[in-house]
Motif scaffolding. Structure first.
Motif, PDB file in Angstrom:
ATOM      1  N   HIS A  11     -18.936 -13.490  -1.240  1.00  0.00           N
ATOM      2  CA  HIS A  11     -18.788 -14.742  -0.506  1.00  0.00           C
ATOM      3  C   HIS A  11     -19.928 -14.993   0.473  1.00  0.00           C
ATOM      4  CE1 HIS A  11     -14.192 -15.510  -1.191  1.00  0.00           C
ATOM      5  NE2 HIS A  11     -14.908 -15.550  -2.287  1.00  0.00           N
ATOM      6  N   PHE A  12     -20.302 -13.994   1.242  1.00  0.00           N
ATOM      7  CA  PHE A  12     -21.326 -14.196   2.267  1.00  0.00           C
ATOM      8  C   PHE A  12     -22.648 -14.627   1.642  1.00  0.00           C
ATOM      9  CE2 PHE A  12     -24.871 -12.642   4.854  1.00  0.00           C
ATOM     10  CZ  PHE A  12     -24.617 -13.299   6.045  1.00  0.00           C
ATOM     11  N   HIS A  13     -23.092 -13.905   0.614  1.00  0.00           N
ATOM     12  CA  HIS A  13     -24.373 -14.229  -0.007  1.00  0.00           C
ATOM     13  C   HIS A  13     -24.334 -15.597  -0.685  1.00  0.00           C
ATOM     14  CE1 HIS A  13     -25.606  -9.716  -0.272  1.00  0.00           C
ATOM     15  NE2 HIS A  13     -25.824 -10.245   0.923  1.00  0.00           N
ATOM     16  N   VAL A  14     -23.229 -15.890  -1.351  1.00  0.00           N
ATOM     17  CA  VAL A  14     -23.133 -17.157  -2.073  1.00  0.00           C
ATOM     18  C   VAL A  14     -23.106 -18.342  -1.112  1.00  0.00           C
ATOM     19  CG1 VAL A  14     -21.662 -18.564  -3.569  1.00  0.00           C
ATOM     20  CG2 VAL A  14     -22.047 -16.163  -4.118  1.00  0.00           C
ATOM     21  N   VAL A  15     -22.262 -18.295  -0.094  1.00  0.00           N
ATOM     22  CA  VAL A  15     -22.136 -19.451   0.791  1.00  0.00           C
ATOM     23  C   VAL A  15     -23.390 -19.648   1.640  1.00  0.00           C
ATOM     24  CG1 VAL A  15     -21.086 -18.337   2.834  1.00  0.00           C
ATOM     25  CG2 VAL A  15     -20.502 -20.705   2.240  1.00  0.00           C
ATOM     26  N   THR A  16     -24.058 -18.564   2.042  1.00  0.00           N
ATOM     27  CA  THR A  16     -25.279 -18.732   2.829  1.00  0.00           C
ATOM     28  C   THR A  16     -26.412 -19.268   1.963  1.00  0.00           C
ATOM     29  OG1 THR A  16     -25.751 -16.355   2.518  1.00  0.00           O
ATOM     30  CG2 THR A  16     -24.729 -17.020   4.598  1.00  0.00           C
ATOM     31  N   ALA A  17     -26.455 -18.874   0.690  1.00  0.00           N
ATOM     32  CA  ALA A  17     -27.465 -19.432  -0.213  1.00  0.00           C
ATOM     33  C   ALA A  17     -27.218 -20.923  -0.422  1.00  0.00           C
ATOM     34  CB  ALA A  17     -27.431 -18.697  -1.551  1.00  0.00           C
ATOM     35  N   LEU A  18     -25.957 -21.288  -0.593  1.00  0.00           N
ATOM     36  CA  LEU A  18     -25.605 -22.689  -0.785  1.00  0.00           C
ATOM     37  C   LEU A  18     -25.923 -23.505   0.468  1.00  0.00           C
ATOM     38  CD1 LEU A  18     -24.315 -24.760  -2.673  1.00  0.00           C
ATOM     39  CD2 LEU A  18     -22.072 -24.021  -1.856  1.00  0.00           C
ATOM     40  N   ALA A  19     -25.546 -22.991   1.625  1.00  0.00           N
ATOM     41  CA  ALA A  19     -25.806 -23.696   2.883  1.00  0.00           C
ATOM     42  C   ALA A  19     -27.308 -23.822   3.145  1.00  0.00           C
ATOM     43  CB  ALA A  19     -25.129 -22.973   4.047  1.00  0.00           C
ATOM     44  N   SER A  20     -28.059 -22.782   2.802  1.00  0.00           N
ATOM     45  CA  SER A  20     -29.508 -22.831   3.007  1.00  0.00           C
ATOM     46  C   SER A  20     -30.143 -23.924   2.167  1.00  0.00           C
ATOM     47  CB  SER A  20     -30.138 -21.474   2.658  1.00  0.00           C
ATOM     48  OG  SER A  20     -29.710 -20.478   3.556  1.00  0.00           O
ATOM     49  N   TYR A  21     -29.686 -24.064   0.927  1.00  0.00           N
ATOM     50  CA  TYR A  21     -30.222 -25.133   0.086  1.00  0.00           C
ATOM     51  C   TYR A  21     -29.855 -26.500   0.659  1.00  0.00           C
ATOM     52  CZ  TYR A  21     -30.807 -28.645  -3.443  1.00  0.00           C
ATOM     53  OH  TYR A  21     -31.166 -29.800  -4.072  1.00  0.00           O
ATOM     54  N   VAL A  22     -28.586 -26.682   0.991  1.00  0.00           N
ATOM     55  CA  VAL A  22     -28.112 -27.980   1.483  1.00  0.00           C
ATOM     56  C   VAL A  22     -28.887 -28.400   2.730  1.00  0.00           C
ATOM     57  CG1 VAL A  22     -26.162 -29.181   2.544  1.00  0.00           C
ATOM     58  CG2 VAL A  22     -25.801 -27.778   0.506  1.00  0.00           C
ATOM     59  N   LEU A  23     -28.950 -27.520   3.722  1.00  0.00           N
ATOM     60  CA  LEU A  23     -29.587 -27.872   4.986  1.00  0.00           C
ATOM     61  C   LEU A  23     -31.101 -27.974   4.840  1.00  0.00           C
ATOM     62  CD1 LEU A  23     -27.480 -25.712   7.457  1.00  0.00           C
ATOM     63  CD2 LEU A  23     -27.234 -28.132   6.898  1.00  0.00           C
ATOM     64  N   GLY A  24     -31.692 -27.086   4.052  1.00  0.00           N
ATOM     65  CA  GLY A  24     -33.141 -27.126   3.862  1.00  0.00           C
ATOM     66  C   GLY A  24     -33.587 -28.385   3.145  1.00  0.00           C
ATOM     67  N   ALA A  25     -32.915 -28.728   2.055  1.00  0.00           N
ATOM     68  CA  ALA A  25     -33.281 -29.926   1.298  1.00  0.00           C
ATOM     69  C   ALA A  25     -33.024 -31.184   2.102  1.00  0.00           C
ATOM     70  CB  ALA A  25     -32.511 -29.954  -0.019  1.00  0.00           C
ATOM     71  N   ALA A  26     -31.894 -31.227   2.805  1.00  0.00           N
ATOM     72  CA  ALA A  26     -31.561 -32.410   3.598  1.00  0.00           C
ATOM     73  C   ALA A  26     -32.552 -32.602   4.740  1.00  0.00           C
ATOM     74  CB  ALA A  26     -30.141 -32.297   4.142  1.00  0.00           C
ATOM     75  N   ALA A  27     -32.897 -31.508   5.424  1.00  0.00           N
ATOM     76  CA  ALA A  27     -33.841 -31.601   6.539  1.00  0.00           C
ATOM     77  C   ALA A  27     -35.228 -32.006   6.059  1.00  0.00           C
ATOM     78  CB  ALA A  27     -33.904 -30.259   7.275  1.00  0.00           C
ATOM     79  N   GLN A  28     -35.655 -31.493   4.897  1.00  0.00           N
ATOM     80  CA  GLN A  28     -36.964 -31.851   4.360  1.00  0.00           C
ATOM     81  C   GLN A  28     -37.007 -33.321   3.972  1.00  0.00           C
ATOM     82  OE1 GLN A  28     -39.870 -29.777   4.077  1.00  0.00           O
ATOM     83  NE2 GLN A  28     -40.593 -31.891   3.943  1.00  0.00           N
ATOM     84  N   ASN A  29     -35.931 -33.807   3.378  1.00  0.00           N
ATOM     85  CA  ASN A  29     -35.864 -35.220   3.010  1.00  0.00           C
ATOM     86  C   ASN A  29     -35.957 -36.110   4.252  1.00  0.00           C
ATOM     87  OD1 ASN A  29     -34.966 -37.542   1.083  1.00  0.00           O
ATOM     88  ND2 ASN A  29     -33.471 -37.613   2.717  1.00  0.00           N
ATOM     89  N   ALA A  30     -35.229 -35.734   5.294  1.00  0.00           N
ATOM     90  CA  ALA A  30     -35.256 -36.511   6.532  1.00  0.00           C
ATOM     91  C   ALA A  30     -36.637 -36.460   7.178  1.00  0.00           C
ATOM     92  CB  ALA A  30     -34.198 -36.000   7.501  1.00  0.00           C
ATOM     93  N   ALA A  31     -37.281 -35.285   7.117  1.00  0.00           N
ATOM     94  CA  ALA A  31     -38.617 -35.148   7.706  1.00  0.00           C
ATOM     95  C   ALA A  31     -39.633 -36.007   6.963  1.00  0.00           C
ATOM     96  CB  ALA A  31     -39.047 -33.681   7.680  1.00  0.00           C
ATOM     97  N   ASN A  32     -39.519 -36.055   5.643  1.00  0.00           N
ATOM     98  CA  ASN A  32     -40.444 -36.878   4.862  1.00  0.00           C
ATOM     99  C   ASN A  32     -40.357 -38.345   5.290  1.00  0.00           C
ATOM    100  OD1 ASN A  32     -41.199 -34.637   3.421  1.00  0.00           O
ATOM    101  ND2 ASN A  32     -39.874 -35.057   1.676  1.00  0.00           N
ATOM    102  N   ALA A  33     -39.137 -38.825   5.455  1.00  0.00           N
ATOM    103  CA  ALA A  33     -38.946 -40.221   5.850  1.00  0.00           C
ATOM    104  C   ALA A  33     -39.423 -40.458   7.279  1.00  0.00           C
ATOM    105  CB  ALA A  33     -37.473 -40.603   5.712  1.00  0.00           C
ATOM    106  N   ARG A  34     -39.184 -39.490   8.161  1.00  0.00           N
ATOM    107  CA  ARG A  34     -39.532 -39.655   9.568  1.00  0.00           C
ATOM    108  C   ARG A  34     -41.044 -39.662   9.788  1.00  0.00           C
ATOM    109  NH1 ARG A  34     -36.927 -35.740  11.165  1.00  0.00           N
ATOM    110  NH2 ARG A  34     -38.494 -34.201  11.763  1.00  0.00           N
ATOM    111  N   HIS A  35     -41.780 -38.873   9.016  1.00  0.00           N
ATOM    112  CA  HIS A  35     -43.218 -38.741   9.220  1.00  0.00           C
ATOM    113  C   HIS A  35     -44.018 -39.834   8.523  1.00  0.00           C
ATOM    114  CE1 HIS A  35     -42.447 -34.192   9.992  1.00  0.00           C
ATOM    115  NE2 HIS A  35     -42.298 -34.916  11.091  1.00  0.00           N
ATOM    116  N   ALA A  36     -43.397 -40.572   7.619  1.00  0.00           N
ATOM    117  CA  ALA A  36     -44.103 -41.659   6.943  1.00  0.00           C
ATOM    118  C   ALA A  36     -44.279 -42.836   7.900  1.00  0.00           C
ATOM    119  CB  ALA A  36     -43.319 -42.097   5.711  1.00  0.00           C
TER     120      ALA A  36
END
Length: 218
Positions: free
Chosen positions: A135-160
């Motif tokens: 559980h720990f490895h799976v949920v942290t991997a999932l959360a890392s993808y969700v937050l990393g991808a979401a933050a990168q998408n927001a950063a791309n829009a913010r810096h344009a």
């Protein structure tokens, strides 16, 4: 010049957090001070300190309020995959609308808002029959993808630049990719045509499906 009029309605922690979110969305984290917040709420800084101890606590509370809304209960009959996709997309859209959340979560990774995310993404793992020791490895991997991808998408829009047309910008990048050396970047050249017009949310959910596919196979 007279003093600003005081609000007649009672000051509450919820009102303070709502005002803080508005300032963060419109002016950024640097603009969020207790002096600015007091002016917005037509009160004194001391009244705000009664409800919130400092800026760090205020940022955490604002983040938690939005994350709680994004990860709230959904349809009761949804499948585990649907529940995870709903939470993931809710967080993606929330961070897109409030880009400062991404940096706040990374600076304070074990705050209450982060625990809400882990809880919302982790509960469906039982229904997917993921072994408890994974559980720990799976949920942290999932959360890392969700937050990393979401933050990168927001950063791309913010810096344009504000007047940037998305399709025009992506088409320009695609042309640059297509002109790369074919021997050194054959794969990048092949996917260049897929860049313009792609949907960010669909791209994000495709990654979620890949992670869920791996979880299911495991």
């Amino acid at each position: 010049m007279g003093r600003p009029s005081r609000r007649a309605d009672a000051l509450s922690r919820e009102r303070i957090i709502a005002a803080a979110i508005t300032i963060l969305d419109t002016e950024g984290e640097r603009a969020l001070t207790f002096r600015t917040l007091a002016a917005t709420l037509a009160t004194g800084p001391g009244a705000i300190y009664w409800h919130v101890a400092n800026k760090k606590e205020l940022l955490a509370a604002a983040t938690d309020a939005l994350v709680a809304e994004a990860t709230g209960a959904g349809p009761t009959r949804a499948t585990p995959h649907e529940r995870i996709r709903r939470v993931a997309l809710g967080l993606f859209d929330t961070i897109d609308a409030h880009p400062w959340i991404g940096s706040q979560l990374s600076q304070e990774p074990w705050q209450l808002a982060s625990m809400r995310i882990v809880e919302a993404l982790g509960r469906p793992l039982d229904d997917l029959e993921v072994p408890a020791e994974r559980h720990f490895h799976v949920v942290t991997a999932l959360a890392s993808y969700v937050l990393g991808a979401a933050a990168q998408n927001a950063a791309n829009a913010r810096h344009a630049p504000r007047d940037t047309d998305r399709d025009t910008a992506l088409s320009a990048i695609a042309r640059q990719w297509a002109e790369l050396d074919e021997a050194e970047f054959p794969f990048v050249r092949r996917i260049a045509a897929q860049l313009p017009g792609h949907d960010d949310r669909e791209q994000f959910l495709a990654g979620i499906d890949l992670v869920l596919g791996g979880i299911t196979r495991e």
